[in-house]
Motif scaffolding. Structure first.
Motif, short mmCIF file in Angstrom:
data_model
loop_
_atom_site.label_atom_id
_atom_site.label_comp_id
_atom_site.label_asym_id
_atom_site.label_seq_id
_atom_site.Cartn_x
_atom_site.Cartn_y
_atom_site.Cartn_z
N VAL A 189 0.94 -1.28 0.02
CA VAL A 189 0.07 -0.10 -0.23
C VAL A 189 0.86 1.16 -0.04
CG1 VAL A 189 -2.03 -0.99 1.03
CG2 VAL A 189 -0.25 0.04 2.56
N ALA A 190 0.35 2.31 -0.59
CA ALA A 190 1.18 3.40 -0.76
C ALA A 190 0.10 4.75 -0.50
CB ALA A 190 1.81 3.53 -1.91
N LYS A 191 0.65 5.97 0.16
CA LYS A 191 -0.02 7.14 -0.11
C LYS A 191 0.85 7.87 -1.09
CE LYS A 191 -2.05 6.90 4.61
NZ LYS A 191 -1.96 7.57 5.88
N VAL A 192 -0.02 8.67 -1.79
CA VAL A 192 0.82 9.36 -3.06
C VAL A 192 0.32 10.94 -2.86
CG1 VAL A 192 1.59 7.44 -4.12
CG2 VAL A 192 -0.48 8.66 -4.91
N LYS A 193 0.97 11.83 -3.41
CA LYS A 193 0.30 13.27 -3.51
C LYS A 193 1.37 13.86 -4.21
CE LYS A 193 -1.73 17.13 -1.44
NZ LYS A 193 -2.07 17.80 -0.16
N GLY A 194 0.96 14.69 -5.37
CA GLY A 194 1.91 15.52 -5.92
C GLY A 194 2.24 14.66 -7.27
N GLU A 195 3.58 14.95 -7.79
CA GLU A 195 4.19 14.20 -9.08
C GLU A 195 5.21 13.27 -8.59
OE1 GLU A 195 4.17 16.39 -12.80
OE2 GLU A 195 6.09 15.68 -13.23
N PHE A 196 5.34 12.04 -9.07
CA PHE A 196 6.51 11.26 -8.71
C PHE A 196 7.49 11.41 -10.09
CE2 PHE A 196 8.24 6.97 -8.55
CZ PHE A 196 8.81 7.15 -7.23
N ASN A 197 8.43 10.75 -10.47
CA ASN A 197 9.34 11.01 -11.62
C ASN A 197 9.07 10.20 -12.59
OD1 ASN A 197 10.10 9.01 -9.63
ND2 ASN A 197 12.25 8.88 -10.67
N TRP A 198 9.45 10.57 -13.78
CA TRP A 198 9.37 9.91 -14.97
C TRP A 198 10.26 8.56 -14.91
CZ3 TRP A 198 5.91 9.89 -18.99
CH2 TRP A 198 5.07 10.90 -19.13
N HIS A 199 9.87 7.53 -15.11
CA HIS A 199 10.66 6.13 -15.04
C HIS A 199 9.93 5.08 -15.64
CE1 HIS A 199 7.70 5.53 -11.87
NE2 HIS A 199 7.89 4.57 -12.02
N SER A 200 10.83 3.98 -15.94
CA SER A 200 10.25 2.86 -16.28
C SER A 200 10.93 1.67 -15.66
CB SER A 200 10.50 2.95 -18.02
OG SER A 200 11.90 2.70 -18.29
N HIS A 201 10.21 0.69 -15.84
CA HIS A 201 10.63 -0.64 -15.15
C HIS A 201 11.03 -1.80 -16.61
CE1 HIS A 201 9.19 0.47 -11.37
NE2 HIS A 201 8.39 0.88 -11.80
#
Length: 117
Positions: free
Chosen positions: A33-45
């Protein structure tokens, strides 16, 4: 026999954003589980898909060819190798599933340390 996992109780244990917490193991995958707010970063897996299920709030997953917007009860799987950037205008609660040890940024050097709660 294993105990049930109450996701709301697990989410109540922390307040930090973009820091997934492991709540279970499923066939070698971390269920988090995660709480998120705002923008993360551009990425890939490069080696794995990225699974997002919104429990509360709203999540936009920016993709180079268009955005995916998710509300509560909706999920999306970003295919492996596809660059993406999750964004939440309001605090959003997520369920994430990924192979154990997968860095959330796609790069172990910049990834959040995952802990089990």
């Amino acid at each position: 026999m294993s105990r049930t996992v109450n996701l709301n109780e697990k989410l109540a244990l922390f307040s930090e954003h973009w820091s997934p917490k492991i709540v279970a193991d499923f066939n070698g995958n971390d269920v988090m589980v995660a709480k998120v707010k705002g923008e993360f970063n551009w990425h890939s897996h490069p080696d794995t898909d990225d699974f997002f299920l919104v429990l509360k709030g709203r999540l936009t997953i920016k993709l180079r060819d268009g955005d995916v917007v998710l509300g509560p009860g909706e999920m999306y799987v970003v295919p492996k190798g596809v660059e993406h950037c999750p964004v939440a205008e309001e605090e959003t609660h997520l369920l994430l599933i990924e192979p154990a040890g997968t860095p959330n940024t796609g790069d172990a050097a910049t990834a959040a340390t995952k802990v089990q709660i």
